[in-house]
Write a protein that holds these residues in place. Structure first.
Motif, mmCIF file in Angstrom:
data_model
loop_
_atom_site.group_PDB
_atom_site.id
_atom_site.type_symbol
_atom_site.label_atom_id
_atom_site.label_comp_id
_atom_site.label_asym_id
_atom_site.label_seq_id
_atom_site.Cartn_x
_atom_site.Cartn_y
_atom_site.Cartn_z
ATOM 1 N N GLY A 1 0.804 -1.192 0.000
ATOM 2 C CA GLY A 1 0.000 0.000 0.000
ATOM 3 C C GLY A 1 0.851 1.261 0.000
ATOM 4 O O GLY A 1 0.564 2.199 -0.744
ATOM 5 N N ALA A 2 1.874 1.270 0.843
ATOM 6 C CA ALA A 2 2.734 2.459 0.903
ATOM 7 C C ALA A 2 3.500 2.645 -0.408
ATOM 8 O O ALA A 2 3.651 3.774 -0.896
ATOM 9 C CB ALA A 2 3.704 2.351 2.065
ATOM 10 N N ALA A 3 3.956 1.541 -0.987
ATOM 11 C CA ALA A 3 4.683 1.617 -2.259
ATOM 12 C C ALA A 3 3.774 2.137 -3.364
ATOM 13 O O ALA A 3 4.170 2.997 -4.165
ATOM 14 C CB ALA A 3 5.245 0.247 -2.627
ATOM 15 N N LEU A 4 2.560 1.610 -3.413
ATOM 16 C CA LEU A 4 1.605 2.047 -4.427
ATOM 17 C C LEU A 4 1.269 3.532 -4.249
ATOM 18 O O LEU A 4 1.222 4.295 -5.230
ATOM 19 C CB LEU A 4 0.334 1.197 -4.353
ATOM 20 N N ALA A 5 1.066 3.955 -3.016
ATOM 21 C CA ALA A 5 0.782 5.369 -2.748
ATOM 22 C C ALA A 5 1.953 6.250 -3.187
ATOM 23 O O ALA A 5 1.751 7.345 -3.742
ATOM 24 C CB ALA A 5 0.480 5.571 -1.268
ATOM 25 N N THR A 6 3.174 5.787 -2.967
ATOM 26 C CA THR A 6 4.356 6.547 -3.373
ATOM 27 C C THR A 6 4.407 6.686 -4.887
ATOM 28 O O THR A 6 4.644 7.773 -5.412
ATOM 29 C CB THR A 6 5.641 5.862 -2.851
ATOM 30 N N VAL A 7 4.184 5.582 -5.598
ATOM 31 C CA VAL A 7 4.222 5.616 -7.063
ATOM 32 C C VAL A 7 3.130 6.541 -7.598
ATOM 33 O O VAL A 7 3.379 7.376 -8.476
ATOM 34 C CB VAL A 7 4.077 4.190 -7.644
ATOM 35 N N ILE A 8 1.930 6.413 -7.068
ATOM 36 C CA ILE A 8 0.821 7.254 -7.526
ATOM 37 C C ILE A 8 1.119 8.731 -7.257
ATOM 38 O O ILE A 8 0.900 9.595 -8.120
ATOM 39 C CB ILE A 8 -0.510 6.825 -6.858
ATOM 40 N N SER A 9 1.654 9.033 -6.078
ATOM 41 C CA SER A 9 1.949 10.438 -5.752
ATOM 42 C C SER A 9 3.049 10.991 -6.651
ATOM 43 O O SER A 9 2.997 12.158 -7.048
ATOM 44 C CB SER A 9 2.313 10.592 -4.278
ATOM 45 N N GLN A 10 4.039 10.175 -6.990
ATOM 46 C CA GLN A 10 5.110 10.629 -7.886
ATOM 47 C C GLN A 10 4.572 10.897 -9.291
ATOM 48 O O GLN A 10 4.948 11.884 -9.932
ATOM 49 C CB GLN A 10 6.243 9.594 -7.935
ATOM 50 N N ILE A 11 3.711 10.008 -9.784
ATOM 51 C CA ILE A 11 3.106 10.200 -11.113
ATOM 52 C C ILE A 11 2.248 11.452 -11.117
ATOM 53 O O ILE A 11 2.322 12.276 -12.045
ATOM 54 C CB ILE A 11 2.294 8.949 -11.522
#
Length: 186
Positions: free
Chosen positions: A1-11
């Motif tokens: 979840g944290a990894a996915l949130a990081t990727v989404i926020s970077q995009i």
């Protein structure tokens, strides 16, 4: 979840920056139709950047191999390695600063055609980093090793293993100066 949130926020962050750069009327306006790769410049960037990127990747791969091997020695060794890593980072921070400094100085003087200043700066920076490495090695090896490790653990077995790790690795600081300074200069 944290990894996915990081990727989404970077995009999302990248998209918002791109939109803002394309909408502005200022000199730094981004026009995607005008973006082009210059093959000669791209080759130069890859020639320099690819080896540096591989070097960074090798460092991380080596650390994963070391960590995997250390895990097989048990929790005391893992704790000692972790404590040593905290102490060890003091040296690497300093040595890396010398490496960045020589890279910058050599690059500027190379661009200015001042080869003599480049050579002198490499000698001076090498001597400064070597003096630092020898001083810190001697202090950590002979006097401060156990004290510094005890800042992170009080377990006698962990301290004993940590001191042994330090006795093996700290003498390698001085030879590493060659790698740090000469690779930075190149």
């Amino acid at each position: 979840g944290a990894a996915l949130a990081t990727v989404i926020s970077q995009i999302l962050s990248a998209a918002l920056c791109m939109i803002q750069l394309m909408r502005t009327k200022d000199a730094y306006r981004l026009d995607l139709r005008q973006l082009r790769f210059d093959p000669a410049i791209l080759r130069q960037i890859l020639r320099i950047g690819l080896p540096a990127g591989l070097q960074s990747a090798m460092y991380n791969i080596a650390n994963m191999v070391i960590q995997t091997a250390l895990n097989s020695f048990g929790t005391d060794t893992m704790a000692a390695w972790t404590a040593f890593g905290k102490v060890d980072s003091f040296y690497w921070m300093i040595s890396s600063a010398f490496g960045v400094a020589i890279t910058t100085f050599v690059g500027q003087n190379y661009g200015a055609g001042k080869i003599d200043r480049m050579k002198k700066s490499v000698r001076v920076c090498f001597c400064m980093d070597l003096a630092t490495a020898l001083t810190l090695s001697a202090l950590m090896y002979l006097f401060l090793g156990k004290f510094l490790l005890s800042l992170f653990t009080t377990d006698a077995e962990v301290l004993s293993i940590g001191v042994r790790i330090m006795q093996i690795i700290v003498p390698a600081y001085a030879p590493f100066v060659f790698i740090e300074i000469f690779s930075g200069a190149l």
